[in-house]
Motif scaffolding. Structure first.
Motif, short mmCIF file in Angstrom:
data_model
loop_
_atom_site.label_atom_id
_atom_site.label_comp_id
_atom_site.label_asym_id
_atom_site.label_seq_id
_atom_site.Cartn_x
_atom_site.Cartn_y
_atom_site.Cartn_z
N GLN A 31 0.83 -1.20 0.00
CA GLN A 31 0.00 0.00 0.00
C GLN A 31 0.87 1.25 0.00
OE1 GLN A 31 -3.08 -0.02 3.11
NE2 GLN A 31 -3.07 -2.26 3.04
N GLU A 34 2.94 1.60 -3.36
CA GLU A 34 2.16 2.02 -4.52
C GLU A 34 1.73 3.48 -4.40
OE1 GLU A 34 2.08 0.50 -7.14
OE2 GLU A 34 2.44 -1.62 -6.66
N LYS A 37 4.78 5.71 -5.20
CA LYS A 37 5.15 5.73 -6.61
C LYS A 37 4.32 6.73 -7.41
CE LYS A 37 5.08 1.21 -7.42
NZ LYS A 37 5.27 -0.09 -8.11
N THR A 38 3.16 7.14 -6.88
CA THR A 38 2.34 8.15 -7.58
C THR A 38 2.81 9.57 -7.25
OG1 THR A 38 0.66 8.34 -5.82
CG2 THR A 38 0.36 6.58 -7.47
N THR A 95 -4.00 11.24 -4.87
CA THR A 95 -4.12 9.78 -4.83
C THR A 95 -5.06 9.38 -3.70
OG1 THR A 95 -1.87 9.48 -5.69
CG2 THR A 95 -2.86 7.60 -4.53
N TYR A 124 -4.77 9.17 -9.19
CA TYR A 124 -4.71 7.72 -8.98
C TYR A 124 -5.65 7.27 -7.87
CZ TYR A 124 -0.60 6.92 -11.91
OH TYR A 124 0.27 6.81 -12.98
N ILE A 126 -5.62 3.70 -5.60
CA ILE A 126 -4.96 2.43 -5.28
C ILE A 126 -5.95 1.58 -4.50
CG2 ILE A 126 -2.97 1.30 -4.23
CD1 ILE A 126 -2.25 3.36 -6.42
N GLU A 191 -3.66 0.49 -14.85
CA GLU A 191 -2.24 0.45 -15.17
C GLU A 191 -1.60 -0.89 -14.77
OE1 GLU A 191 0.05 3.76 -13.83
OE2 GLU A 191 -0.83 5.09 -15.34
N LYS A 192 -2.11 -1.46 -13.69
CA LYS A 192 -1.52 -2.71 -13.22
C LYS A 192 -2.45 -3.38 -12.23
CE LYS A 192 2.06 -2.33 -10.49
NZ LYS A 192 3.43 -2.15 -9.97
N THR A 193 -2.47 -4.70 -12.24
CA THR A 193 -3.11 -5.47 -11.17
C THR A 193 -2.24 -6.67 -10.87
OG1 THR A 193 -5.10 -6.66 -10.43
CG2 THR A 193 -4.58 -6.76 -12.79
N ILE A 206 -3.85 -0.79 -9.57
CA ILE A 206 -3.32 0.56 -9.70
C ILE A 206 -4.12 1.22 -10.79
CG2 ILE A 206 -1.24 1.95 -9.95
CD1 ILE A 206 -1.28 -0.25 -7.65
N ARG A 208 -5.46 4.55 -12.84
CA ARG A 208 -5.27 5.95 -13.20
C ARG A 208 -6.63 6.53 -13.59
NH1 ARG A 208 -0.43 8.99 -14.40
NH2 ARG A 208 -1.11 11.03 -15.10
#
Length: 211
Positions: A31, A34, A37-38, A95, A124, A126, A191-193, A206, A208
């Motif tokens: 958590q 991630e 990183k934003t 975020t 973002y 998360i 963007e990602k899971t 993740i 966006r």
């Protein structure tokens, strides 16, 4: 649409007695990682638990606002995830973190909650959600190189029975991952899971924000 009972499901002590297992600490790390990183300046955490994540982020100098339905946890704001825009402004947060929360509401409110998170988030969101099934992980560490980790989840679509906390879980009958991603893609670019290798019950998303 008739509202469901939004009273806290568990007492405050639930988050302080045997709650922070090794696997949960790993999820905390993901958590935090991630969110960082934003590169946010202002973060909203929805569902604060014992404030482990929000306290750490604050120590790094990030402005963190917390929201929860449980007054006893002392969040900054007491509100429901399906009504965030009644409390916060549009695009107020760079975020938003919402970890292991949305399974605690009936699935028919899932899309509404995603839209509310979308409204208050500028860049973002998360998310993490429980992913039921049989998990397998392969991890390889070669000297001088990064660890390589590969995790898969084999579906085991049993019927979900409300246990007093979770109304639904990914991977159970009626809640395949494909369905969850389709709903999310209405509001977000995914963007990602990924499944947490050390805690394969938790899947991260993740997202966006699409504007």
């Amino acid at each position: 649409m008739k509202k469901w009972n939004v009273k806290p499901q568990v007492p405050k002590d639930h988050y302080f007695r045997g709650y922070d297992t090794k696997e949960r600490w790993i999820s905390y790390w993901h958590q935090i990682n991630e969110v960082l990183k934003t590169k946010p300046k202002k973060v909203l955490e929805v569902g604060i638990g014992n404030k482990t994540v929000s306290d750490y982020l604050k120590k790094l100098g990030i402005t963190v606002v917390t929201a929860d339905i449980d007054e006893s946890l002392k969040p900054d704001y007491i509100c429901n995830v399906t009504e965030l825009s009644k409390t916060f402004n549009k695009d107020e947060f760079d975020t938003t973190l919402c970890a292991e929360v949305l399974e605690h509401i009936p699935f028919k409110y899932f899309e509404k909650a995603l839209r509310e998170l979308w409204k208050v988030s500028k860049r973002y969101v998360i998310l993490s959600l429980p992913h039921f099934g049989v998990g397998f992980n392969l991890s390889l560490k070669i000297p001088f190189l990064k660890r390589i980790s590969f995790t898969i989840k084999i579906p085991f679509p049993v019927e979900h029975v409300f246990d007093g906390q979770h109304y639904w879980e990914i991977g159970k009958k009626g809640y395949p991952l494909r369905k969850i991603l389709e709903i999310m893609s209405k509001w977000y670019l995914i963007e990602k899971t990924y499944i947490v290798p050390e805690n394969p019950y938790h899947r991260f998303f993740i997202l966006r924000v699409r504007k």
